[in-house]
Design a protein around this motif. Structure first.
Motif, PDB file in Angstrom:
ATOM      1  N   VAL A 109      42.291  -4.260 -36.589  1.00 23.97           N
ATOM      2  CA  VAL A 109      40.992  -4.410 -35.944  1.00 23.97           C
ATOM      3  C   VAL A 109      40.171  -3.174 -36.278  1.00 23.97           C
ATOM      4  O   VAL A 109      40.578  -2.045 -35.969  1.00 23.97           O
ATOM      5  CB  VAL A 109      41.133  -4.578 -34.419  1.00 23.97           C
ATOM      6  CG1 VAL A 109      39.753  -4.680 -33.764  1.00 23.97           C
ATOM      7  CG2 VAL A 109      41.972  -5.814 -34.095  1.00 23.97           C
ATOM      8  N   ALA A 110      39.026  -3.399 -36.919  1.00 20.86           N
ATOM      9  CA  ALA A 110      38.124  -2.315 -37.332  1.00 20.86           C
ATOM     10  C   ALA A 110      36.998  -2.223 -36.314  1.00 20.86           C
ATOM     11  O   ALA A 110      36.283  -3.207 -36.084  1.00 20.86           O
ATOM     12  CB  ALA A 110      37.567  -2.619 -38.722  1.00 20.86           C
ATOM     13  N   VAL A 111      36.812  -1.054 -35.709  1.00 23.45           N
ATOM     14  CA  VAL A 111      35.860  -0.905 -34.604  1.00 23.45           C
ATOM     15  C   VAL A 111      34.760   0.087 -34.982  1.00 23.45           C
ATOM     16  O   VAL A 111      35.043   1.199 -35.426  1.00 23.45           O
ATOM     17  CB  VAL A 111      36.568  -0.424 -33.318  1.00 23.45           C
ATOM     18  CG1 VAL A 111      35.615  -0.533 -32.131  1.00 23.45           C
ATOM     19  CG2 VAL A 111      37.853  -1.210 -33.058  1.00 23.45           C
ATOM     20  N   GLU A 112      33.513  -0.337 -34.782  1.00 18.26           N
ATOM     21  CA  GLU A 112      32.355   0.520 -35.049  1.00 18.26           C
ATOM     22  C   GLU A 112      31.429   0.540 -33.839  1.00 18.26           C
ATOM     23  O   GLU A 112      31.371  -0.421 -33.068  1.00 18.26           O
ATOM     24  CB  GLU A 112      31.557  -0.021 -36.230  1.00 18.26           C
ATOM     25  CG  GLU A 112      32.291  -0.042 -37.548  1.00 18.26           C
ATOM     26  CD  GLU A 112      31.435  -0.674 -38.630  1.00 18.26           C
ATOM     27  OE1 GLU A 112      30.865   0.076 -39.452  1.00 18.26           O
ATOM     28  OE2 GLU A 112      31.323  -1.912 -38.652  1.00 18.26           O
ATOM     29  N   GLU A 170      30.111   2.154 -23.665  1.00 14.64           N
ATOM     30  CA  GLU A 170      31.552   1.921 -23.520  1.00 14.64           C
ATOM     31  C   GLU A 170      32.364   2.998 -24.234  1.00 14.64           C
ATOM     32  O   GLU A 170      33.456   3.367 -23.796  1.00 14.64           O
ATOM     33  CB  GLU A 170      31.919   0.531 -24.042  1.00 14.64           C
ATOM     34  CG  GLU A 170      31.425  -0.599 -23.165  1.00 14.64           C
ATOM     35  CD  GLU A 170      31.990  -0.515 -21.759  1.00 14.64           C
ATOM     36  OE1 GLU A 170      33.121  -0.005 -21.588  1.00 14.64           O
ATOM     37  OE2 GLU A 170      31.307  -0.955 -20.824  1.00 14.64           O
ATOM     38  N   ILE A 171      31.836   3.500 -25.339  1.00 15.05           N
ATOM     39  CA  ILE A 171      32.515   4.597 -26.029  1.00 15.05           C
ATOM     40  C   ILE A 171      32.592   5.814 -25.111  1.00 15.05           C
ATOM     41  O   ILE A 171      33.650   6.438 -24.945  1.00 15.05           O
ATOM     42  CB  ILE A 171      31.785   4.943 -27.342  1.00 15.05           C
ATOM     43  CG1 ILE A 171      31.873   3.775 -28.328  1.00 15.05           C
ATOM     44  CG2 ILE A 171      32.378   6.214 -27.964  1.00 15.05           C
ATOM     45  CD1 ILE A 171      30.977   3.934 -29.547  1.00 15.05           C
ATOM     46  N   THR A 172      31.465   6.148 -24.503  1.00 13.49           N
ATOM     47  CA  THR A 172      31.416   7.290 -23.597  1.00 13.49           C
ATOM     48  C   THR A 172      32.312   7.082 -22.392  1.00 13.49           C
ATOM     49  O   THR A 172      33.044   7.990 -21.974  1.00 13.49           O
ATOM     50  CB  THR A 172      29.965   7.533 -23.145  1.00 13.49           C
ATOM     51  OG1 THR A 172      29.159   7.791 -24.301  1.00 13.49           O
ATOM     52  CG2 THR A 172      29.874   8.723 -22.206  1.00 13.49           C
ATOM     53  N   ARG A 173      32.270   5.887 -21.830  1.00 18.17           N
ATOM     54  CA  ARG A 173      33.104   5.596 -20.665  1.00 18.17           C
ATOM     55  C   ARG A 173      34.590   5.700 -21.008  1.00 18.17           C
ATOM     56  O   ARG A 173      35.381   6.267 -20.249  1.00 18.17           O
ATOM     57  CB  ARG A 173      32.795   4.189 -20.134  1.00 18.17           C
ATOM     58  CG  ARG A 173      33.474   3.860 -18.798  1.00 18.17           C
ATOM     59  CD  ARG A 173      33.402   2.389 -18.487  1.00 18.17           C
ATOM     60  NE  ARG A 173      34.230   1.599 -19.387  1.00 18.17           N
ATOM     61  CZ  ARG A 173      35.546   1.455 -19.234  1.00 18.17           C
ATOM     62  NH1 ARG A 173      36.183   2.051 -18.236  1.00 18.17           N
ATOM     63  NH2 ARG A 173      36.230   0.721 -20.086  1.00 18.17           N
ATOM     64  N   ALA A 225      37.685   3.348 -30.943  1.00 26.19           N
ATOM     65  CA  ALA A 225      38.740   2.364 -31.198  1.00 26.19           C
ATOM     66  C   ALA A 225      39.257   1.763 -29.896  1.00 26.19           C
ATOM     67  O   ALA A 225      39.386   0.543 -29.765  1.00 26.19           O
ATOM     68  CB  ALA A 225      39.880   3.013 -31.983  1.00 26.19           C
ATOM     69  N   LEU A 226      39.553   2.600 -28.922  1.00 28.40           N
ATOM     70  CA  LEU A 226      40.091   2.097 -27.658  1.00 28.40           C
ATOM     71  C   LEU A 226      39.056   1.287 -26.892  1.00 28.40           C
ATOM     72  O   LEU A 226      39.403   0.353 -26.165  1.00 28.40           O
ATOM     73  CB  LEU A 226      40.602   3.256 -26.809  1.00 28.40           C
ATOM     74  CG  LEU A 226      41.317   2.872 -25.509  1.00 28.40           C
ATOM     75  CD1 LEU A 226      42.524   1.980 -25.785  1.00 28.40           C
ATOM     76  CD2 LEU A 226      41.731   4.120 -24.738  1.00 28.40           C
ATOM     77  N   ALA A 227      37.785   1.603 -27.050  1.00 33.90           N
ATOM     78  CA  ALA A 227      36.732   0.867 -26.348  1.00 33.90           C
ATOM     79  C   ALA A 227      36.734  -0.613 -26.707  1.00 33.90           C
ATOM     80  O   ALA A 227      36.292  -1.446 -25.917  1.00 33.90           O
ATOM     81  CB  ALA A 227      35.368   1.482 -26.647  1.00 33.90           C
ATOM     82  N   ALA A 228      37.244  -0.967 -27.869  1.00 32.73           N
ATOM     83  CA  ALA A 228      37.306  -2.379 -28.250  1.00 32.73           C
ATOM     84  C   ALA A 228      38.227  -3.168 -27.331  1.00 32.73           C
ATOM     85  O   ALA A 228      38.042  -4.372 -27.131  1.00 32.73           O
ATOM     86  CB  ALA A 228      37.800  -2.511 -29.691  1.00 32.73           C
TER      87      ALA A 228
END
Length: 327
Positions: free
Chosen positions: A199-202, A258-261, A281-284
């Protein structure tokens, strides 16, 4: 350049063995989710990110070939690749000249100086620093490395996957953040060899891979994200696009909020101080219960074994002190 292969990754693993830290894999509580979560703690790698793998592979391969000049190596970077290059160059006893955008975090620039690098600040985006780096290499004869778009760099990053498999041999899915695509290309190539999904997350506003997949070829994108210092490539590599077009790969976008959270939650819940790129990555996975845009979060199946790569920790942790992420 030839397409990246698993043989390239195996050769890199042989070359850098003993020069990098084997990744530690933690298995925390998945927070009541029905899947099994693992975290690859590559933030503990030399220089604070996975980039040490590619930098070592690149310089050691050139040393083997007799193509490492006395004038040294140069690279443009948002910070992490420059750190890794400077660290590896010091180990090979050659100079490193690193070009950074002026927006690079001070913590990264200061660390570069501690490695003895010649640090040059140019422009406000990675692409501008890259142009200056290329001109410098042409003028001086310095060996030009790259933050992500080189088979030796991507192959070095890909060595991470086999190390994860030694800790989780029945892994189903690996989740990685994507900027220019070096980590993703290497990990996805190795994962495909073993029948593992990637899974590629951006970030939603820093989406070079997503745009390339939609266009069918690499294209320039705008860069505007809290994670842009690490994931701020304007264009993804052709190698990364090729890897993303293979079976078993999914592209996911996550919003900056969500990245910040997620970054704050990693500190509040696990005392892991990571940079925004690692939290991406974890935010996904941690946004699956919230309304999402079409790109969506990644929802693992019940019983699925998932490993998220926490790729780096070169961050100023002072903004992690304050109100908890779940307040």
């Amino acid at each position: 350049m030839h397409p990246l292969t698993y043989d390239d990754i195996k050769a890199a693993a042989d070359r850098i063995g003993g020069h990098v830290r084997p990744v530690a894999v933690a298995t925390p509580d998945a927070g009541g989710e029905p899947y099994e979560l693992h975290l690859a703690l590559e933030l503990m790698q030399h220089t604070g990110s996975f980039k040490a793998r590619g930098a070592q592979n690149f310089l050691l391969a050139h040393r083997e070939r007799g193509t490492l000049p006395d004038v040294g190596v140069t690279i443009a970077s948002g910070g992490n690749a420059g750190l890794a290059c400077a660290w590896a160059a010091r180990r090979q006893d050659v100079p490193a000249t690193v070009f950074l955008p002026t927006t690079a975090p001070k913590v990264k620039a200061d660390k570069l100086l501690s490695y003895g690098a010649d640090v040059r600040l140019v422009g406000t985006e990675y692409a501008e620093a890259l142009a200056a780096c290329e001109a410098f290499a042409a003028e001086t004869g310095a060996l030009a490395s790259h933050a992500y778009d080189h088979p030796l760099i991507a192959a070095g990053a890909g060595t991470l996957l086999d190390e994860i498999l030694r800790a989780v041999p029945d892994l189903d899915t690996v989740v990685v953040s994507v900027g220019g695509g070096g980590l993703f290309a290497g990990v996805a190539t190795a994962a495909r060899q073993h029948g593992i999904r990637t899974v590629a997350v951006e970030p939603e506003n820093c989406r070079a891979l997503d745009a390339a997949l939609r266009a069918g070829h690499p294209v320039d994108v705008a860069v505007d994200s809290v994670a842009a210092d690490s994931l701020g490539a304007r264009r993804v590599s052709a190698t990364a696009l090729h890897a993303a077009q293979q079976d078993g790969v999914r592209s996911v976008l996550v919003p900056d909020a969500e990245i910040t959270r997620t970054r704050r939650a990693l500190w509040d819940d696990r005392r892991l101080a990571v940079e925004h790129a690692a939290a991406t990555a974890l935010a996904a996975l941690t946004t699956g219960d919230r309304p999402r845009p079409a790109a969506g979060a990644y929802r693992p199946e019940p019983g699925e074994k998932v490993c998220v790569v926490l790729c780096g920790a070169n961050t100023d942790p002072t903004d992690l002190v304050g109100a908890p992420a779940h307040a």
